[in-house]
Design an enzyme around this catalytic site. Sequence first.
Site, short mmCIF file in Angstrom:
data_model
loop_
_atom_site.label_atom_id
_atom_site.label_comp_id
_atom_site.label_asym_id
_atom_site.label_seq_id
_atom_site.Cartn_x
_atom_site.Cartn_y
_atom_site.Cartn_z
N ALA A 148 0.59 -1.30 -0.37
CA ALA A 148 -0.06 0.13 0.35
C ALA A 148 1.17 1.17 0.59
CB ALA A 148 -0.93 -0.27 1.16
N TYR A 149 1.44 1.02 1.25
CA TYR A 149 2.67 2.66 0.41
C TYR A 149 3.77 2.43 -0.58
CZ TYR A 149 6.95 5.47 2.24
OH TYR A 149 8.37 6.29 2.51
N ALA A 150 3.76 1.76 -1.01
CA ALA A 150 4.91 1.90 -2.26
C ALA A 150 3.63 2.51 -3.46
CB ALA A 150 5.36 0.51 -2.89
#
Length: 256
Positions: A160-162
């Site tokens: 999700a962060y990436a």
Amino acid sequence: MSTSKRSTVALITGGNRGLGKSMALHLAARGVGVVITYRGNAAEAAEVVKEVEAKGGKAAALALDVASTRSFDAFVEAVKAELAGRFGRDRLDFLVNNAGVGVHASFAETTEEQFDALVNVHLKGTFFLTQKLLPLIADGGRILNVSTGLARFAFPGYSAYAAMKGGVEVLTRYMAKELGPRKISVNVLAPGAVETDFGGGAVRDNAELNKMIAAQTALGRVGLPDDIGGVVAMLLSPESHWITGQRIEASGGQML
């Protein structure tokens, strides 16, 4: 007759600690005035301002939650007041969208709440804060968005962060294209693993993880905040004005 060079001012979100603090100090060392933002730790931000001023520079700190778009209008007014009162200016030269949060969770276990929090900070916040600040950014200025090496290489637990940072990288190219008529250059900086307290400080404090990453990095170590602060100062230097719409990774050659 000698003429004095016009001073420049940078706004750095999340400038009270870690990478943002290093960016602020490196820019201040080059004579750039800095406005840093912080979300909750006013004391940390005040220490950064104090450190800049102790070395003869100018700095200011303003509270900002980049996930709260409703607060942006008031924040812009606060920036205007600081520019006029502290720097004698009505424009910013540089904007560094650095503020961020990390979530470590597998794809299968990432919650909608975690996903939304990352969207609000990294993607929506970057998009709409920059939009609100556009009238304050001088023609010929610079915008630097911060991404991550994880948008190129994959480590489980950061999907999700990436993904948010991948969105920031695409957004950067569009911003560069649309702001080109104003001669504003827009680039994205992608740090590799760095020893900070980001994400609970795992890279800094977990010796085994640190050693593993160092072994996968061409220059043989994990990054330090000053590695990134120095790159930001370089990318915002006059000599770099012709670079725009580009992704610059500063990772020491991680996962080549």
